[in-house]
Motif scaffolding. Sequence first.
Motif, PDB file in Angstrom:
ATOM      1  N   LEU A 210       0.819  -1.202   0.000  1.00 43.04           N
ATOM      2  CA  LEU A 210       0.000   0.000   0.000  1.00 43.04           C
ATOM      3  C   LEU A 210       0.856   1.257   0.000  1.00 43.04           C
ATOM      4  O   LEU A 210       0.589   2.229  -0.732  1.00 43.04           O
ATOM      5  CB  LEU A 210      -0.936  -0.017   1.221  1.00 43.04           C
ATOM      6  N   VAL A 211       1.895   1.233   0.828  1.00 42.96           N
ATOM      7  CA  VAL A 211       2.803   2.403   0.875  1.00 42.96           C
ATOM      8  C   VAL A 211       3.463   2.612  -0.478  1.00 42.96           C
ATOM      9  O   VAL A 211       3.589   3.732  -0.981  1.00 42.96           O
ATOM     10  CB  VAL A 211       3.845   2.220   1.990  1.00 42.96           C
ATOM     11  N   VAL A 212       3.885   1.469  -1.082  1.00 43.60           N
ATOM     12  CA  VAL A 212       4.534   1.582  -2.401  1.00 43.60           C
ATOM     13  C   VAL A 212       3.553   2.149  -3.415  1.00 43.60           C
ATOM     14  O   VAL A 212       3.902   3.024  -4.236  1.00 43.60           O
ATOM     15  CB  VAL A 212       5.056   0.215  -2.845  1.00 43.60           C
ATOM     16  N   LEU A 213       2.318   1.666  -3.355  1.00 42.28           N
ATOM     17  CA  LEU A 213       1.325   2.180  -4.293  1.00 42.28           C
ATOM     18  C   LEU A 213       1.077   3.663  -4.084  1.00 42.28           C
ATOM     19  O   LEU A 213       0.951   4.447  -5.040  1.00 42.28           O
ATOM     20  CB  LEU A 213       0.018   1.392  -4.144  1.00 42.28           C
TER      21      LEU A 213
ATOM     22  N   ALA B 168       1.796   6.475  -6.692  1.00 43.97           N
ATOM     23  CA  ALA B 168       0.746   7.411  -7.107  1.00 43.97           C
ATOM     24  C   ALA B 168       1.180   8.845  -6.904  1.00 43.97           C
ATOM     25  O   ALA B 168       0.931   9.736  -7.743  1.00 43.97           O
ATOM     26  CB  ALA B 168      -0.541   7.115  -6.323  1.00 43.97           C
ATOM     27  N   GLY B 169       1.877   9.076  -5.749  1.00 47.82           N
ATOM     28  CA  GLY B 169       2.375  10.439  -5.511  1.00 47.82           C
ATOM     29  C   GLY B 169       3.402  10.853  -6.531  1.00 47.82           C
ATOM     30  O   GLY B 169       3.419  12.000  -6.995  1.00 47.82           O
ATOM     31  N   LEU B 170       4.293   9.889  -6.872  1.00 49.86           N
ATOM     32  CA  LEU B 170       5.300  10.208  -7.881  1.00 49.86           C
ATOM     33  C   LEU B 170       4.655  10.516  -9.228  1.00 49.86           C
ATOM     34  O   LEU B 170       5.054  11.448  -9.930  1.00 49.86           O
ATOM     35  CB  LEU B 170       6.284   9.043  -8.002  1.00 49.86           C
ATOM     36  N   LEU B 171       3.671   9.683  -9.579  1.00 48.69           N
ATOM     37  CA  LEU B 171       2.995   9.926 -10.846  1.00 48.69           C
ATOM     38  C   LEU B 171       2.277  11.274 -10.850  1.00 48.69           C
ATOM     39  O   LEU B 171       2.337  12.047 -11.820  1.00 48.69           O
ATOM     40  CB  LEU B 171       1.994   8.798 -11.128  1.00 48.69           C
ATOM     41  N   ALA B 172       1.574  11.531  -9.720  1.00 46.29           N
ATOM     42  CA  ALA B 172       0.880  12.829  -9.641  1.00 46.29           C
ATOM     43  C   ALA B 172       1.874  13.990  -9.657  1.00 46.29           C
ATOM     44  O   ALA B 172       1.672  15.013 -10.323  1.00 46.29           O
ATOM     45  CB  ALA B 172       0.033  12.878  -8.371  1.00 46.29           C
ATOM     46  N   GLY B 173       2.988  13.827  -8.904  1.00 45.28           N
ATOM     47  CA  GLY B 173       4.001  14.889  -8.878  1.00 45.28           C
ATOM     48  C   GLY B 173       4.621  15.117 -10.229  1.00 45.28           C
ATOM     49  O   GLY B 173       4.865  16.257 -10.642  1.00 45.28           O
ATOM     50  N   SER B 174       4.905  14.018 -10.931  1.00 43.66           N
ATOM     51  CA  SER B 174       5.488  14.190 -12.260  1.00 43.66           C
ATOM     52  C   SER B 174       4.519  14.899 -13.200  1.00 43.66           C
ATOM     53  O   SER B 174       4.910  15.734 -14.026  1.00 43.66           O
ATOM     54  CB  SER B 174       5.882  12.828 -12.829  1.00 43.66           C
ATOM     55  N   GLY B 175       3.219  14.606 -13.027  1.00 44.52           N
ATOM     56  CA  GLY B 175       2.234  15.302 -13.859  1.00 44.52           C
ATOM     57  C   GLY B 175       2.164  16.786 -13.541  1.00 44.52           C
ATOM     58  O   GLY B 175       2.089  17.642 -14.432  1.00 44.52           O
ATOM     59  N   ILE B 176       2.201  17.097 -12.251  1.00 43.70           N
ATOM     60  CA  ILE B 176       2.169  18.525 -11.852  1.00 43.70           C
ATOM     61  C   ILE B 176       3.406  19.241 -12.351  1.00 43.70           C
ATOM     62  O   ILE B 176       3.338  20.360 -12.872  1.00 43.70           O
ATOM     63  CB  ILE B 176       2.036  18.623 -10.319  1.00 43.70           C
ATOM     64  N   ILE B 177       4.559  18.589 -12.168  1.00 40.05           N
ATOM     65  CA  ILE B 177       5.814  19.206 -12.630  1.00 40.05           C
ATOM     66  C   ILE B 177       5.773  19.416 -14.138  1.00 40.05           C
ATOM     67  O   ILE B 177       6.209  20.448 -14.661  1.00 40.05           O
ATOM     68  CB  ILE B 177       7.011  18.332 -12.214  1.00 40.05           C
TER      69      ILE B 177
END
Length: 426
Positions: free
Chosen positions: A36-39, A43-52
């Motif tokens: 769950l933590v990895v997911l 998800a945070g990395l994916l969202a962050g990369s999208g925001i960036i």
Amino acid sequence: MSQPQQPRPAENPTPQEQPKSRRPKALSAGRAIVLLVVLVVLAGLLAGSGIITRIHARTNVADNTNALAAPSVIVNPPTQGQPQQEVVLPGNLEAYTDSPIYARTNGYLKKWYFDIGAHVRKGQLLADIESPEIDQQLAQAQADLATAQTNAGNAQTQSTRYQDLLKTDSVSKLDTDNFTTQANAASTTVKSALANVQRLQQLVGFEKVFAPFDGVVTARNTDIGQLINAGAGTGTPLTELFHLAASQTLRLYVNVPQIYSQNLKPGMTADLTFNEFPGRKFVGRLVRTSRQIDPTSRTLLVEFDVNNRTGELFPGAYTEVHFKTNSNAPSFIVPVSALMFRSEGLRVAVVAEDNKAKLVPVILGRDDGATVQVIHGLAADSRVIQDPPDSLIDGENVQIVKPANPSGGGAGAGGGQSAGAQGGKK
């Protein structure tokens, strides 16, 4: 017979065996948490990369928009001004002495002797005025003077006789004093009559109009038989008989801008050019200045004397005055299109090192209509915008471009905004 076997009671697990039965469940729960933590991290990395990515895209869009919005300008360094430069100013020629000639006595014009354009000498007769009333008044005054002189002589004789008789006590002192007083009064009457005669003689002398100086008759405003009024106290408007101008030496008055006022000294010469004398130059010598700056025009009034012995030049003529001045500070020449008229004052737009526009205040010198001389505000390495847009502000990014036609300077690239620049910079 064998005995039946008794069932074996269930064996209780030892303490060491109990954790073995729970470990698989604990491991599965821990793996689920880690997963769950990895997911969540993924998800945070994916969202962050999208925001960036979006932020980066916005930044690129803003940068591109700013780059596209930056006006394209053509820059050139200013031209170095000459240390000694020629200044051309308009001037007006005037006669050295210019005077209207009026009558000082009343009468009728009997005769005039010179018309316009005539050269006359000082003391030369210009016209005769016929004044019969003045002549009769003079004759009467002369008769009155003769009578007063006769009465004064008789009174003086009586006074002398009585003074001699008083010495022998033949007459009273009172009678002697009376005759002495009458003699003194008669003498005063003679002086009064003599003054009246001299006044009328002067009026008769004004019947002849003489030239007050050597010059040229530039106007004749009277003719034979015209009524002449002296105008003194009569309420009749004065009418000049002649207008006389001395033109052997002409005065030239020039309004010089304040920036050149310190370079003008008496004795310096200037060249004069006239449209009616193409290719010729006349010389004027500076004789005096007003030594005061006109607060309205910020100019200094100077006077030149021009030798006109040949009579070629006419008073009232327009001329262009060429004189050389030494510049105390370096000056630069820029096109008129580089000037920007703002509410805070005159400005010239230059490009700084970071390609940002900078509006610098300047002080102008000579202006020939196409270029202007900047005596303060620019440096030799300044990158002057040749035709800045009206909307240009201080600190705005600009894009430097090269002119399409190098021989045409800034006119080629700035042609699209030239009309607006000329009309809108004010």
